[in-house]
Write an enzyme that holds these catalytic residues in place. Structure first.
Site, PDB file in Angstrom:
ATOM      1  N   CYS A  87      -0.628   9.377  25.186  1.00  0.00           N
ATOM      2  CA  CYS A  87      -0.283   9.961  23.885  1.00  0.00           C
ATOM      3  C   CYS A  87       0.070   8.907  22.839  1.00  0.00           C
ATOM      4  CB  CYS A  87       0.882  10.935  24.052  1.00  0.00           C
ATOM      5  SG  CYS A  87       0.499  12.288  25.174  1.00  0.00           S
ATOM      6  N   CYS A 144       4.086  19.720  28.809  1.00  0.00           N
ATOM      7  CA  CYS A 144       4.130  18.424  29.504  1.00  0.00           C
ATOM      8  C   CYS A 144       5.378  17.655  29.078  1.00  0.00           C
ATOM      9  CB  CYS A 144       2.855  17.631  29.193  1.00  0.00           C
ATOM     10  SG  CYS A 144       2.762  16.049  30.052  1.00  0.00           S
ATOM     11  N   CYS A 145       5.648  17.607  27.759  1.00  0.00           N
ATOM     12  CA  CYS A 145       6.852  16.923  27.262  1.00  0.00           C
ATOM     13  C   CYS A 145       8.115  17.570  27.835  1.00  0.00           C
ATOM     14  CB  CYS A 145       6.906  16.966  25.737  1.00  0.00           C
ATOM     15  SG  CYS A 145       5.844  15.781  24.894  1.00  0.00           S
ATOM     16  N   CYS A 171       8.381  15.180  20.235  1.00  0.00           N
ATOM     17  CA  CYS A 171       8.319  15.646  21.623  1.00  0.00           C
ATOM     18  C   CYS A 171       9.413  16.647  21.926  1.00  0.00           C
ATOM     19  CB  CYS A 171       8.420  14.466  22.583  1.00  0.00           C
ATOM     20  SG  CYS A 171       9.951  13.546  22.380  1.00  0.00           S
TER      21      CYS A 171
HETATM   22  S1  SF4 Z   1       4.162  12.220  25.446  1.00  0.00           S
HETATM   23 FE1  SF4 Z   1       2.228  12.961  26.390  1.00  0.00          FE
HETATM   24  S2  SF4 Z   1       2.235  12.324  28.550  1.00  0.00           S
HETATM   25 FE2  SF4 Z   1       4.318  12.037  27.701  1.00  0.00          FE
HETATM   26  S3  SF4 Z   1       5.386  13.874  28.293  1.00  0.00           S
HETATM   27 FE3  SF4 Z   1       4.604  14.266  26.227  1.00  0.00          FE
HETATM   28  S4  SF4 Z   1       2.537  15.169  26.496  1.00  0.00           S
HETATM   29 FE4  SF4 Z   1       3.191  14.343  28.496  1.00  0.00          FE
END
Ligand code: SF4
Length: 253
Positions: free
Chosen positions: A216, A128-129, A241
């Site tokens: 998050c 996701c990141c 991240c």
């Molecule tokens: S911080 Fe959470 S919502 Fe944002 S990109 Fe990363 S996993 Fe996805």
């Protein structure tokens, strides 16, 4: 009690730290000025809209430096963060560019893994990141020679050695990274915000020291670590991240 009341206290060496930060920003602007009078600056601030980055954006504007500013608008930011982003765009002398994830990639990921995928495994969280942050970051830095971050040594154990100038990505990506607040304390950051009436995210007043995407990020309790509100369900070692982790540390998805 507000974040300013709670935190703002200058350390003994605050004036020296501010002078050091100012000199580094001026060096970045001078060394990476636009290659022609109409071109964009070759150095840019990665602005998360957190307290540190609002200080840096304020300094860049106040010093009238030829440094760009960009925001990774992940599509998952808090309404308070989006409102601050719009206020910064309206008031900043330096242009503020937004980088959004590729819509198709987000839609496919959410369809395949669900909108709460980040809680299911570290691999899915990093995926996701990657879609929402890393790929847009690569676009934001394309054609740049240097970038500026608000990293501070005090923020976490993983950041304890942050240098003012980091050339570890110079050979592989052709990028120098400036960390002008590396030596600042959290109290120094809030002292500057207080002294200069810098705009900031109201979530800081609600015990969110480090603010990222809404799913998050959570508030922290008294005594908890500064980064305890980020990816709190994961081990400490995994809590980045990918934006500020070197390949050798294995955090980039
Ligand atoms: S911080 Fe959470 S919502 Fe944002 S990109 Fe990363 S996993 Fe996805």
């Amino acid at each position: 009690m507000s974040a300013i009341d709670l935190n703002a206290r200058a350390s003994d060496s605050f004036d020296a730290k501010l002078a050091e930060t100012t000199a580094l920003l001026q060096q970045a602007a001078r060394d990476y000025a636009a290659s022609n009078p109409f071109g964009p600056p070759r150095v840019t601030l990665a602005c998360s809209l957190g307290a540190e980055d609002m200080v840096l954006a304020h300094l860049i504007n106040q010093l009238e430096l030829d440094i760009g500013i960009f925001v990774l608008e992940t599509g998952q930011l808090h309404p308070e963060t989006l409102a601050l982003m719009n206020r910064l765009r309206d008031t900043s002398r330096a242009p503020v560019e937004l980088y959004l994830p590729i819509r198709k990639d987000v839609v496919q990921f959410v369809e395949r893994e669900g909108k709460d995928a980040m809680y299911k495994s570290i691999e899915l969280r990093k995926a996701c990141c990657h879609i929402r942050k890393m790929e847009p970051l690569a676009r934001a830095l394309a054609g740049k020679s240097a970038w500026i971050t608000g990293l501070r040594r005090e923020q976490s154990g993983a950041r304890a050695e942050v240098p003012f100038i980091d050339d570890s990505e110079l050979a592989t990506k052709g990028l120098r990274k400036f960390n002008p607040l590396a030596a600042w304390s959290w109290a120094d950051v809030w002292h500057y915000i207080d002294q200069h009436s810098v705009d900031f995210n109201p979530l800081h007043d609600r015990f969110f020291p480090s603010i990222g995407c809404e799913p998050c990020t959570r508030a922290i309790a008294v005594g908890e670590d500064f980064r305890a509100g980020r990816w709190w369900w994961e081990d400490e070692a995994a809590k980045e991240c990918g934006l500020h982790v070197k390949k050798s540390e294995g955090a980039v998805a």
